[in-house]
Write a protein that holds these residues in place. Sequence first.
Motif, PDB file in Angstrom:
ATOM      1  N   UNK A  86      36.988  63.818 -60.125  1.00 51.92           N
ATOM      2  CA  UNK A  86      37.642  63.001 -61.150  1.00 51.92           C
ATOM      3  C   UNK A  86      38.694  63.804 -61.904  1.00 51.92           C
ATOM      4  N   UNK A  87      38.371  65.055 -62.227  1.00 48.20           N
ATOM      5  CA  UNK A  87      39.376  65.898 -62.887  1.00 48.20           C
ATOM      6  C   UNK A  87      40.565  66.137 -61.950  1.00 48.20           C
ATOM      7  N   UNK A 104      41.584  64.049 -59.591  1.00 52.72           N
ATOM      8  CA  UNK A 104      42.357  62.794 -59.575  1.00 52.72           C
ATOM      9  C   UNK A 104      43.257  62.725 -60.806  1.00 52.72           C
ATOM     10  N   UNK A 105      42.708  63.097 -61.966  1.00 52.53           N
ATOM     11  CA  UNK A 105      43.507  63.104 -63.193  1.00 52.53           C
ATOM     12  C   UNK A 105      44.683  64.069 -63.043  1.00 52.53           C
ATOM     13  N   UNK A 123      47.411  62.494 -60.903  1.00 51.45           N
ATOM     14  CA  UNK A 123      48.185  61.439 -61.574  1.00 51.45           C
ATOM     15  C   UNK A 123      49.092  62.024 -62.651  1.00 51.45           C
ATOM     16  N   UNK A 124      48.708  63.171 -63.219  1.00 55.27           N
ATOM     17  CA  UNK A 124      49.525  63.781 -64.267  1.00 55.27           C
ATOM     18  C   UNK A 124      50.693  64.582 -63.708  1.00 55.27           C
ATOM     19  N   UNK A 148      44.538  69.181 -66.303  1.00 56.24           N
ATOM     20  CA  UNK A 148      43.487  68.148 -66.385  1.00 56.24           C
ATOM     21  C   UNK A 148      42.168  68.857 -66.145  1.00 56.24           C
ATOM     22  N   UNK A 157      35.089  56.972 -59.604  1.00 54.48           N
ATOM     23  CA  UNK A 157      35.695  57.455 -58.364  1.00 54.48           C
ATOM     24  C   UNK A 157      35.933  56.315 -57.380  1.00 54.48           C
ATOM     25  N   UNK A 189      49.281  54.814 -63.265  1.00 54.06           N
ATOM     26  CA  UNK A 189      50.185  55.600 -64.100  1.00 54.06           C
ATOM     27  C   UNK A 189      49.507  56.906 -64.500  1.00 54.06           C
ATOM     28  N   UNK A 232      45.237  58.737 -64.797  1.00 56.05           N
ATOM     29  CA  UNK A 232      43.778  58.737 -64.959  1.00 56.05           C
ATOM     30  C   UNK A 232      43.471  59.900 -65.898  1.00 56.05           C
ATOM     31  N   UNK A 247      40.763  62.786 -67.429  1.00 54.18           N
ATOM     32  CA  UNK A 247      39.507  63.436 -67.035  1.00 54.18           C
ATOM     33  C   UNK A 247      38.356  62.860 -67.871  1.00 54.18           C
ATOM     34  N   UNK A 248      37.113  62.904 -67.345  1.00 55.51           N
ATOM     35  CA  UNK A 248      35.965  62.337 -68.066  1.00 55.51           C
ATOM     36  C   UNK A 248      35.898  62.850 -69.507  1.00 55.51           C
ATOM     37  N   UNK A 275      49.808  62.932 -69.836  1.00 51.15           N
ATOM     38  CA  UNK A 275      51.079  62.779 -69.132  1.00 51.15           C
ATOM     39  C   UNK A 275      51.947  61.724 -69.801  1.00 51.15           C
TER      40      UNK A 275
END
Lengths: 260, 260
Positions: A44-45, A47-48, A51-52, A152, B44, B60, B62, B64-65, B72
């Motif tokens: 998940x981090x 993925x973040x 996207x950033x 992220x 996820x 656009x 995501x 992080x948890x 961004x």
Amino acid sequence: MPTLTSPAELRAAARRGEWRGTTGGHCPAYQQANLVILPQDAALEFAAFCTRNPTPCPIIEITPPGEPEPARCAPGADLRTDVPGYRIYRNGKLAEQRGDIRDLWRDDLVAFLLGCSFTFEHALVEAGVTPRNVERDTMVSMFVSNLACVPAGRFHGPMVVTMRPIPEARVDLVRELSGRYPHAHGAPIHIGDPAAIGITDLERPDYGEPVPIQAKEIPMFWGCGVTPQAVAVKARVEFMITHEPSQMFLTDLPRDGARR
Amino acid sequence: MPTLTSPAELRAAARRGEWRGTTGGHCPAYQQANLVILPQDAALEFAAFCTRNPTPCPIIEITPPGEPEPARCAPGADLRTDVPGYRIYRNGKLAEQRGDIRDLWRDDLVAFLLGCSFTFEHALVEAGVTPRNVERDTMVSMFVSNLACVPAGRFHGPMVVTMRPIPEARVDLVRELSGRYPHAHGAPIHIGDPAAIGITDLERPDYGEPVPIQAKEIPMFWGCGVTPQAVAVKARVEFMITHEPSQMFLTDLPRDGARR
């Protein structure tokens, strides 16, 4: 290797262990992708992070945990066998290189397919501006720039960029052409003086191979799909699988983009 | 409400509880975003769903948890307070509506910001083709189509689409203009006969409000950011927070796209 035009054929050859080289120059009508596989707890981090930082990390597809089929970009394909070569990292260190990862697959693994500049290089070749690395059949020159990615979680670090020397008169054309491929790093992030983005010596790339720059050529720099791998290595993630450099995953998505 | 041009001002007004209406028509130079917040264990699969269906679900950013700042697209903003209105869903049912979610925030929550057609509507207005829903200040008509999304884990279902009637002579222009905004659903997914995508009655939208269609107008259909919310409701996720319809998150990203 003969030049292949069908992604399904190239994936099948990789699956049979009959394709171990670069995928550059093959299947010119389709998108190629970087592969990064991570355990769920880091995914998940990651993925973040992607996207950033969409220029170095354009997301083509993320698979749900445990699912090795990229149902959007290549239905029926298997990410455990269909890439020519894989690298296994443990705690940030390269531990193994091999042609198949079936026995390493786990229910908590998530695959990221990220855009690759091989995709837009086809467009440059067709426009008569063959990049030197394609001309010479070498790995593109890659450099660690001083452009900071947006962090992220555990993932942070500088952007890795590719460099291609382009004749002065073609710089605008190449900017425009590559800009049509945002899913493959898009327009250059810098044109000209390497020092402006922290690069001191174009003859000593951090990854890949150097290429000669001729008179009246300008170095052009693009975001590079090695960036997310470099930050994941730096974060010392417990376990990561990637493709071998230049041995990409071939998708069924049309080169110029895809709808739905 | 006065028309605002600065996303930071609009977010600050929402944070103070002074902005509770639509964000449509405001801050025309910037991208607006749908918000979906989910617990980590569903996030996820949801990320995979979005990447597999980029037309209704253009990502656009995501987060992080546990991190409520979209570093961004709006550094310094707070996704727990800066959206005019929120909806809380529990096990797939709307449980609550409110203007602030600070006390609901958890370390395992992940926020998804997804592109919104408010972004490209500005371009249509500037080109002199004001969509009827903007003209009448009503919610855009939305329909559940028969186009199946590519599933990912627990998330699956049909694509929700928006409909705007456009004068015949302007259809090509509108297709071309909206196509410049892939981060805001891009070009239409269908033009013309509603029955071809399973829509039987344009006067009875599934979400939003109906609009009259005049002579020599053609219905045009776009992927809609309600799609991912609809599939998450259908999957009965334990906990989900979204924005109130038409009360979007205002980003600092330029409308025409953003680099890096």
